[in-house]
Design a protein around this motif. Sequence first.
Motif, PDB file in Angstrom:
ATOM      1  N   GLN A 253      34.004  35.313  37.608  1.00 35.46           N
ATOM      2  CA  GLN A 253      33.474  36.664  37.844  1.00 35.46           C
ATOM      3  C   GLN A 253      32.672  36.707  39.139  1.00 35.46           C
ATOM      4  O   GLN A 253      32.695  37.706  39.869  1.00 35.46           O
ATOM      5  N   THR A 254      31.978  35.608  39.444  1.00 32.29           N
ATOM      6  CA  THR A 254      31.198  35.548  40.684  1.00 32.29           C
ATOM      7  C   THR A 254      32.105  35.575  41.903  1.00 32.29           C
ATOM      8  O   THR A 254      31.804  36.243  42.901  1.00 32.29           O
ATOM      9  N   VAL A 255      33.212  34.854  41.843  1.00 33.25           N
ATOM     10  CA  VAL A 255      34.173  34.840  42.944  1.00 33.25           C
ATOM     11  C   VAL A 255      34.752  36.236  43.167  1.00 33.25           C
ATOM     12  O   VAL A 255      34.867  36.706  44.307  1.00 33.25           O
ATOM     13  N   VAL A 256      35.086  36.929  42.080  1.00 30.35           N
ATOM     14  CA  VAL A 256      35.652  38.279  42.200  1.00 30.35           C
ATOM     15  C   VAL A 256      34.636  39.234  42.836  1.00 30.35           C
ATOM     16  O   VAL A 256      34.963  39.994  43.763  1.00 30.35           O
ATOM     17  N   ILE A 257      33.394  39.188  42.359  1.00 29.62           N
ATOM     18  CA  ILE A 257      32.364  40.073  42.912  1.00 29.62           C
ATOM     19  C   ILE A 257      32.080  39.732  44.373  1.00 29.62           C
ATOM     20  O   ILE A 257      31.958  40.623  45.227  1.00 29.62           O
ATOM     21  N   SER A 258      31.996  38.443  44.687  1.00 35.96           N
ATOM     22  CA  SER A 258      31.722  38.024  46.072  1.00 35.96           C
ATOM     23  C   SER A 258      32.821  38.482  47.015  1.00 35.96           C
ATOM     24  O   SER A 258      32.548  38.947  48.128  1.00 35.96           O
ATOM     25  N   ALA A 259      34.077  38.343  46.587  1.00 37.23           N
ATOM     26  CA  ALA A 259      35.196  38.784  47.416  1.00 37.23           C
ATOM     27  C   ALA A 259      35.156  40.297  47.624  1.00 37.23           C
ATOM     28  O   ALA A 259      35.424  40.792  48.726  1.00 37.23           O
TER      29      ALA A 259
END
Length: 422
Positions: A253-259
């Motif tokens: 979820q962090t990767v998705v939000i960061s992207a």
Amino acid sequence: MARRRKRAAAAAEGPQPAAVAAIPEAAAAPPPPGDLVLRPPNLRVVFAAMALFLAPFSYLAFVHYPLDADLRRSILICGAISLVGFFVVLRLIPVAARYLLRRGMFGKDINKKGLPTGEIKVPESLGIVVGIVYLVIAILFQHFNFAADSIWLVEYNAALASVCFMILLGFIDDVLDIPWRVKLLLPTIAALPLLMAYAGGTSIIIPKPLASYVGVEVLELGWMYKLFMLLLAVFCTNSINIHAGLNGLEVGQTVVISAAVLIHNVMRIGSSKDLETQQAHAFSIYLVLPFLTTSLALLGFNWYPSSVFVGDTYTYFAGMTLAVVGILGHFSETLLLFFLPQVLNFLCSVPQLFHFVPCPRHRLPSFERRTGLLTGTKDGNLVNIFLRLFGKCSEKSLCIRLLIFQLSLLSSHGVCCHPANT
């Protein structure tokens, strides 16, 4: 909240959230006692995510928008250093995992309980590696981008101080297992450097999907803006921490939000003529790009079946970094749209979090050993709600569904694909 347990004594309580997966993968015999057999990182998943998220960003930054040459140079330098950080994290995680295991910081995967892999000691708190590498990259980047008298240096270093503070407090929580109510105070303490150094505006731009309901496009908050900043930091850190319980979910979820933040920034720079707006979003890119690459490296080890657990160190670090990026990038109100699944998960969790109804230590699904599938319980979090709505499934499938849900909400609100939406 779904988290893995660390110390050996905690095994009696039951380790914290990890993940299940396909029975064939999970049924392998455990390694000999005392040995650490760390699976190689799942680079196929990592590079697929990298292509999915970094390719659009690169196209927008270097092809689609006519960005300033100096800005492109800074992005290239930041990207190069971030890529080095990616490989450093890949190299350091196995080393750190061995040290943490020796110190008794490990968990056992509750979602594999009853299987041989459910008895394997999985190193905990590997978020400390990502946090340290990220800080080193962000500090080194100052040498290439900021002059000694840059007006952005104070806020940049204040942001790093808040992130560093949060990493420390998160690791302390992993070691001491701080009570839940005290955890709410940790982001408040860590956000102090940022609050004291912040000298930007105190108004927020209402996202277009919400502007018609609010009645204005720009809302002036005055002194309440710093209170809003504080509450945002507290929410971001804890929302990632409670939307967990599956291998790969916290980092995923962090990767998705960061992207999404990365793409949003470059689109805002390309569509805006205001210099201060461009500088604020460029500032945000410099902070979030190394965060994304180092998190991708951790995802390789934490993806199902997970060979390491990230711990509260990572979830707190991730939440504070994203909060800092949104605040100093001047799109904190839009950041909440990126966190819509986390907002929904928090709202569904309120009755249990505040003990209006009974709240178990681990709000995890029930694992069926015979089928290798997860079944939803009555707990009020998205993990169990998805299982109750769509039926039992493997842990890996459930994690993918939740990440797709996150992506679909971003797309449906147009936050990533239409700069006018902010």
